[in-house]
Structure formats: structure tokens, C-alpha cells
Write a protein that holds these residues in place. Structure first.
Motif, PDB file in Angstrom:
ATOM      1  N   LEU A  11       0.841  -1.198   0.000  1.00  0.00           N
ATOM      2  CA  LEU A  11       0.000   0.000   0.000  1.00  0.00           C
ATOM      3  C   LEU A  11       0.876   1.249   0.000  1.00  0.00           C
ATOM      4  O   LEU A  11       0.585   2.228  -0.690  1.00  0.00           O
ATOM      5  N   MET A  12       1.953   1.205   0.752  1.00  0.00           N
ATOM      6  CA  MET A  12       2.868   2.333   0.830  1.00  0.00           C
ATOM      7  C   MET A  12       3.454   2.661  -0.545  1.00  0.00           C
ATOM      8  O   MET A  12       3.500   3.822  -0.952  1.00  0.00           O
ATOM      9  N   ILE A  13       3.894   1.630  -1.285  1.00  0.00           N
ATOM     10  CA  ILE A  13       4.421   1.847  -2.636  1.00  0.00           C
ATOM     11  C   ILE A  13       3.367   2.533  -3.502  1.00  0.00           C
ATOM     12  O   ILE A  13       3.651   3.508  -4.199  1.00  0.00           O
ATOM     13  N   GLY A  21       4.263  10.170  -8.652  1.00  0.00           N
ATOM     14  CA  GLY A  21       4.377   9.736 -10.041  1.00  0.00           C
ATOM     15  C   GLY A  21       3.218  10.130 -10.911  1.00  0.00           C
ATOM     16  O   GLY A  21       2.942   9.471 -11.905  1.00  0.00           O
ATOM     17  N   ALA A  22       2.543  11.192 -10.563  1.00  0.00           N
ATOM     18  CA  ALA A  22       1.381  11.605 -11.348  1.00  0.00           C
ATOM     19  C   ALA A  22       1.757  11.961 -12.781  1.00  0.00           C
ATOM     20  O   ALA A  22       0.993  11.708 -13.704  1.00  0.00           O
ATOM     21  N   ASP A  23       2.963  12.529 -12.976  1.00  0.00           N
ATOM     22  CA  ASP A  23       3.334  12.978 -14.320  1.00  0.00           C
ATOM     23  C   ASP A  23       4.607  12.343 -14.864  1.00  0.00           C
ATOM     24  O   ASP A  23       5.049  12.681 -15.947  1.00  0.00           O
ATOM     25  N   LYS A  24       5.194  11.413 -14.109  1.00  0.00           N
ATOM     26  CA  LYS A  24       6.434  10.785 -14.574  1.00  0.00           C
ATOM     27  C   LYS A  24       6.652   9.466 -13.846  1.00  0.00           C
ATOM     28  O   LYS A  24       6.175   9.277 -12.729  1.00  0.00           O
ATOM     29  N   PRO A  25       7.392   8.547 -14.464  1.00  0.00           N
ATOM     30  CA  PRO A  25       7.730   7.293 -13.772  1.00  0.00           C
ATOM     31  C   PRO A  25       8.623   7.573 -12.560  1.00  0.00           C
ATOM     32  O   PRO A  25       9.427   8.503 -12.569  1.00  0.00           O
ATOM     33  N   VAL A  26       8.452   6.761 -11.532  1.00  0.00           N
ATOM     34  CA  VAL A  26       9.226   6.919 -10.303  1.00  0.00           C
ATOM     35  C   VAL A  26      10.069   5.665 -10.083  1.00  0.00           C
ATOM     36  O   VAL A  26       9.527   4.562 -10.000  1.00  0.00           O
ATOM     37  N   PRO A  27      11.392   5.829  -9.983  1.00  0.00           N
ATOM     38  CA  PRO A  27      12.242   4.676  -9.673  1.00  0.00           C
ATOM     39  C   PRO A  27      11.979   4.188  -8.243  1.00  0.00           C
ATOM     40  O   PRO A  27      11.765   4.995  -7.336  1.00  0.00           O
ATOM     41  N   LEU A  28      12.001   2.876  -8.064  1.00  0.00           N
ATOM     42  CA  LEU A  28      11.793   2.333  -6.720  1.00  0.00           C
ATOM     43  C   LEU A  28      12.890   2.767  -5.754  1.00  0.00           C
ATOM     44  O   LEU A  28      12.665   2.793  -4.552  1.00  0.00           O
ATOM     45  N   VAL A  37      12.800   1.997   3.364  1.00  0.00           N
ATOM     46  CA  VAL A  37      12.504   0.568   3.259  1.00  0.00           C
ATOM     47  C   VAL A  37      13.501  -0.053   2.279  1.00  0.00           C
ATOM     48  O   VAL A  37      13.958   0.611   1.348  1.00  0.00           O
ATOM     49  N   SER A  38      13.797  -1.309   2.457  1.00  0.00           N
ATOM     50  CA  SER A  38      14.727  -2.036   1.593  1.00  0.00           C
ATOM     51  C   SER A  38      14.243  -2.028   0.141  1.00  0.00           C
ATOM     52  O   SER A  38      13.099  -2.392  -0.150  1.00  0.00           O
ATOM     53  N   LEU A  39      15.140  -1.647  -0.761  1.00  0.00           N
ATOM     54  CA  LEU A  39      14.828  -1.657  -2.188  1.00  0.00           C
ATOM     55  C   LEU A  39      14.499  -3.067  -2.660  1.00  0.00           C
ATOM     56  O   LEU A  39      13.555  -3.272  -3.424  1.00  0.00           O
ATOM     57  N   ASN A  40      15.249  -4.045  -2.188  1.00  0.00           N
ATOM     58  CA  ASN A  40      15.024  -5.440  -2.570  1.00  0.00           C
ATOM     59  C   ASN A  40      13.597  -5.873  -2.218  1.00  0.00           C
ATOM     60  O   ASN A  40      12.917  -6.526  -3.019  1.00  0.00           O
TER      61      ASN A  40
END
Length: 144
Positions: A11-13, A21-28, A37-40
Motif C-alpha cells: 500500500l505504501m508503494i 508519479g502523477a506525471d512521470k515514472p518513479v524509480p523504486l 525501506v529495503s529496495l530489494n
């Protein structure tokens, strides 16, 4: 119903991506940094969310993740359903007799139905709208 860390972080993601990210992709990597939080772990959850059609990945420079559909069209139930193995209040026992069968039919099934109804009535847009603005400014860089 007990929501695991998968459900909570999933849910957080989704809320983070809806907000940033309304107007662009967001990197994790940005989500992981913002949310500490852990990227993995986030990558594992993103795979499930993508498989369910709730996220899309954009490859290449400037890539990342975007919502798979409009935030107003994604319910809390959809998000949790793809992340949690079971959303039931009481697990289904193989052998339900007597009082346990009565409790299931008279109490647990009704509680499950009400929980589902509630979760289906809450959208990602509703949740994102409540995202505190002070978190939005927390990661802005100011250069002089």
C-alpha cells in the motif's frame, strides 16, 4: 484480518507512486529512500503489483514505475488481495463442526463480507489525498 508487512508496504508503494508519479515514472530507489525501506523488498512487492495490473514499469533512462490504472479506479481491496495470501478473519479449517461451523457462518463470513465491502469502497485516490504534505517536501533538494 491481519495485514502482513507485504500488504502494508505494498500500500505504501502505491500511495507513494500515486503522489509522486502523477506525471512521470518513479524509480523504486526513490520510494525506498523516501520511505526508508529495503529496495530489494519493494522490488519483490512491485512484481506482484505489476502482475496484478496495478503497476506498469517503464524501462530505460527516466524509467521507473507508474500506476497501471487511474488511482480512483484502484481499490484497497485489489491492492491487498494481490499481496496477501488470505484476507479472511478466520482461516478455513479443514474440519469445521458444531460451534466452529456456526461461528464461521454466523460471524466470520459476515465480518469478511463487511471488511471486503469497506476495502472495495476505499480507493488509492482516497488514500493518496490524505498523504501528509510535510512528507512531500522532506526530500526536496535546495541548491544555492
Amino acid at each position: 484480518m491481519r495485514i502482513s508487512s507485504k500488504g502494508k508496504y505494498g500500500l505504501m508503494i502505491m500511495i507513494d507512486l500515486a503522489h509522486f508519479g502523477a506525471d512521470k515514472p518513479v524509480p523504486l530507489t526513490q520510494v525506498a529512500k523516501r520511505q526508508d525501506v529495503s529496495l530489494n523488498y519493494l522490488e519483490q512487492l512491485a512484481v506482484k503489483l505489476k502482475k496484478a495490473g496495478l503497476l506498469k514499469s517503464i524501462k530505460g533512462p527516466g524509467g521507473g514505475y507508474v500506476l497501471g490504472k487511474e488511482a480512483k479506479d484502484i481499490t484497497a481491496y485489489e491492492m491487498l488481495q494481490c499481496l496477501e495470501s488470505d484476507l479472511s478473519v478466520a482461516s478455513a479449517d479443514e474440519k469445521q463442526e458444531g460451534i466452529m461451523r456456526m461461528l464461521k457462518s454466523q460471524l466470520w463470513d459476515e465480518l469478511d463480507a463487511r471488511n471486503q465491502e469497506f476495502l472495495k469502497g476505499v480507493t488509492l485516490a482516497d488514500l493518496e489525498k490524505e498523504y501528509p504534505e510535510e512528507f512531500s517536501d522532506e526530500y526536496l533538494m535546495y541548491y544555492i
